[in-house]
Motif scaffolding. Structure first.
Motif, mmCIF file in Angstrom:
data_model
loop_
_atom_site.group_PDB
_atom_site.id
_atom_site.type_symbol
_atom_site.label_atom_id
_atom_site.label_comp_id
_atom_site.label_asym_id
_atom_site.label_seq_id
_atom_site.Cartn_x
_atom_site.Cartn_y
_atom_site.Cartn_z
ATOM 1 N N SER A 1 45.835 43.864 40.944
ATOM 2 C CA SER A 1 44.889 44.223 39.879
ATOM 3 C C SER A 1 44.659 43.087 38.899
ATOM 4 N N THR A 2 45.619 42.154 38.809
ATOM 5 C CA THR A 2 45.461 41.033 37.888
ATOM 6 C C THR A 2 44.616 39.905 38.483
ATOM 7 N N THR A 3 44.175 40.077 39.716
ATOM 8 C CA THR A 3 43.348 39.056 40.372
ATOM 9 C C THR A 3 41.876 39.418 40.214
ATOM 10 N N ASN A 4 41.035 38.698 40.946
ATOM 11 C CA ASN A 4 39.593 38.861 40.780
ATOM 12 C C ASN A 4 38.967 39.754 41.851
ATOM 13 N N ILE A 5 39.663 40.818 42.244
ATOM 14 C CA ILE A 5 39.108 41.706 43.262
ATOM 15 C C ILE A 5 38.759 43.053 42.636
ATOM 16 N N ASP A 6 37.898 43.785 43.323
ATOM 17 C CA ASP A 6 37.478 45.103 42.865
ATOM 18 C C ASP A 6 38.647 46.075 42.898
ATOM 19 N N ARG A 7 38.631 47.058 41.987
ATOM 20 C CA ARG A 7 39.762 47.985 41.893
ATOM 21 C C ARG A 7 39.909 48.866 43.130
ATOM 22 N N VAL A 8 38.798 49.222 43.777
ATOM 23 C CA VAL A 8 38.896 49.983 45.027
ATOM 24 C C VAL A 8 39.472 49.110 46.126
ATOM 25 N N GLN A 9 39.150 47.813 46.081
ATOM 26 C CA GLN A 9 39.686 46.885 47.079
ATOM 27 C C GLN A 9 41.205 46.799 46.984
#
Length: 574
Positions: free
Chosen positions: A102-110
């Motif tokens: 979650s601390t990275t740059n991806i979507d929350r569903v991802q």
């Protein structure tokens, strides 16, 4: 309503609810499982009442039928309990992994999609896939999908987590803020669940001790009473031994269910480490040597060649327990090798939190790559982990990809925790996570797990002491009962009681002493097998550990049996 009545009602409600959660339809389960177990129960009742058998044989028949019926009725409840434990065992790892993502740059569903592809998470990975399926297929929002699954999962900690996540997402809070705030609460709940499991194991240990002592007393009665009643001693002893075996199997299953899932080793199918090769080679050699011993004993038993007759002469003077324990002794070697490597894995686990914290802090401070930071860190003293750190730097310096380099690092460390947390750190860095934040998060969580492992190690040591003590005392009791029977039979023969009016007080003819000695030796072997599996299940170590404890327990039981027989023989001669 009293507390006991409320607890009984809650348990009954949980059993009925488990029938609704079964993958099999209730009607089909009743036809396939409950009907046959009910028939077996009534057949056991009729057999216990009508068959012309001794009481000590009728009771085990009835108890076995009852056990089958109870197992059939409660099996759905056990399935739900197994699913619940599967959801809770690795919940701390999943939440930590989720926080890192979650601390990275991806979507929350991802985030949920990535976790759903991690097959090692078992039931939790299935739950992650169910959440994403509700989002992708049924077009629900992530907070609605989490709320829906929270009502369905049998695990209260997971349900509470999904409920809080759903509420926070619906309120507009970002998933990374929520998960970072959850870390402390998650760790505390994991500690509570872990310590609760260890507490349950302590209770089961005491209950196991009481049950085994009771079954030992029953076997002693089965050995001694036929000389006074004239019943078939072999049948009576065999029936009680079967009941003893079922009791131990039941306790093994319960302990297996209650033990917290926290494996020590990480086994990588794509790469065989030096430790794996050493254990495999010693295991193959030990099995071959044991097989050779068995062949030698078989030749000696048959006595078909001059060598066989020579061996047979040696076997005649050797007690049966020693003949059983000797061929199994080589199996201790792979256990010793595995134990030596396990100690090094534990030392690596102790060093890893400091290493990953230093790595993250240095990367953030220097704003440089992992390779540049490792150039300095590899010269620091991280104990037994220093070698693996140096090899990680070498691979990165040789332009081997980060994923592959970390793969070899975790494989060579052979540690489950290092593998999981290293993978989290590597993925988080590749997706743009903050190194210092990742390092501190992983270091804190792993340190808490290591503290819990120390408590588990103490519980394991206590269990080992109890099982070793039970084995020695039970073996002594079995063979002292057999020696008492032999003494009475010898006394009856010497006094020629059969010609006296009260000669039928002692029935020495109902005993086949050599065969009963074989039965008692086999029960020592079976007790050693299940006890070693229990120890391995509780300590979470390598499977080869069970071989070492199996050999030691077998020798304790057999040595106790031989010492008891020798002591009794010496007393008779005096």
């Amino acid at each position: 309503m009293t507390t006991q009545a409320q607890q009984a009602r809650d348990f009954l409600d949980s059993v009925l609810d488990s029938y609704e959660r079964m993958p099999m339809e209730t009607s089909r389960y009743g036809l396939v499982v409950l009907l046959p177990t009910t028939v077996l129960f009534f057949a056991s009742v009729l057999g216990a009442l009508l068959l012309p058998l001794p009481v000590l044989v009728r009771i085990p028949i009835f108890l076995l039928g009852s056990l089958m019926l109870v197992a059939g009725l409660l099996y759905p409840r056990l399935l739900v309990e197994q699913q619940r434990r599967g959801l809770e065992n690795q919940l701390h790892l999943v939440i930590t992994h989720m926080t890192v993502l979650s601390t990275t740059n991806i979507d929350r569903v991802q985030v949920f999609r990535v976790l759903g592809r991690e097959e090692e998470y078992g039931e939790l990975a299935i739950e992650m896939r169910r959440i994403t399926q509700l989002v992708d297929t049924w077009n629900q929002s992530l907070d609605d999908a989490c709320r829906r699954r929270a009502r369905q999962v049998p695990s209260k900690p997971l349900a509470d987590f999904l409920d809080r996540l759903s509420y926070s997402l619906n309120a507009g809070q970002s998933i990374d803020d929520f998960l970072l705030g959850e870390q402390s609460a998650m760790i505390q709940k994991y500690i509570t669940v872990y310590e609760s499991a260890l507490g349950n194991l302590e209770v089961m240990k005491d209950l196991y001790l009481s049950m085994i002592l009771s079954m030992t007393f029953a076997i002693i009665n089965a050995i001694v009473l036929p000389i006074l009643t004239g019943t078939d001693a072999t049948m009576t002893i065999a029936a009680v031994i079967v009941l003893f075996v079922f009791v131990q199997l039941g306790f093994y299953y319960v302990i297996r269910t209650m033990s917290p899932y926290d494996p020590l080793w990480y086994h990588q199918d794509d790469f065989r480490t030096k430790a794996d090769r050493q254990i495999d080679i010693t295991l193959y050699g030990a099995v071959a040597l044991s097989f050779l011993f068995i062949v030698v004993l078989a030749v000696g038993t048959a006595g078909v060649t001059p060598v066989g007759r020579t061996i047979q002469g040696v076997m005649v003077d050797t007690p049966v327990p020693l003949l059983l324990a000797t061929p199994l002794t080589p199996l201790a070697v792979p256990g010793i090798i595995a134990r030596r490597h396990e100690n090094r894995i534990k030392e690596r686990d102790e060093e890893f939190p400091g290493f990953i914290r230093a790595l993250g802090a240095s990367e953030s401070a220097k704003q440089s790559t992992t390779t540049a930071v490792l150039k300095t860190l590899r010269n620091k003293d991280f104990g037994v982990l220093t070698r693996e750190i140096g090899r990680l730097y070498t691979r990165l310096k040789m332009r081997i990809g980060p994923t592959r380099s970390w793969f070899f690092f975790t494989a060579e460390s052979s540690s489950y925790l290092i593998q999981k947390f290293s993978e989290m750190y590597n993925v988080g860095r590749q997706m743009g996570g903050e190194p210092k934040q990742l390092g501190e998060l992983i270091s804190t969580n792993m340190s808490e797990v290591i503290k819990l492992r120390r408590q588990r190690e103490q519980s394991t040591i206590t269990l080992i002491g109890v099982l070793y003590g039970i084995t020695a005392s039970a073996s002594f009791a079995f063979f002292i009962g057999l020696e008492v029977v032999e003494i009475l039979a010898s006394f009856s023969t010497q006094m020629n009681l059969a010609q006296l009016e009260f000669g039928q007080l002692i029935y020495a003819g109902v005993y086949d002493i050599p065969f009963i000695e074989y039965l008692l030796t086999l029960i020592i072997l079976f007790n050693a097998l299940l006890s070693s599996l229990m120890i391995r299940m509780v300590d979470g170590g390598h499977k080869a550990n069970a071989y070492l404890h199996f050999v030691v327990l077998t020798w304790i039981g057999c040595a106790s049996a031989v010492a008891t027989s020798s002591l009794a023989g010496a007393l008779i001669s005096v």
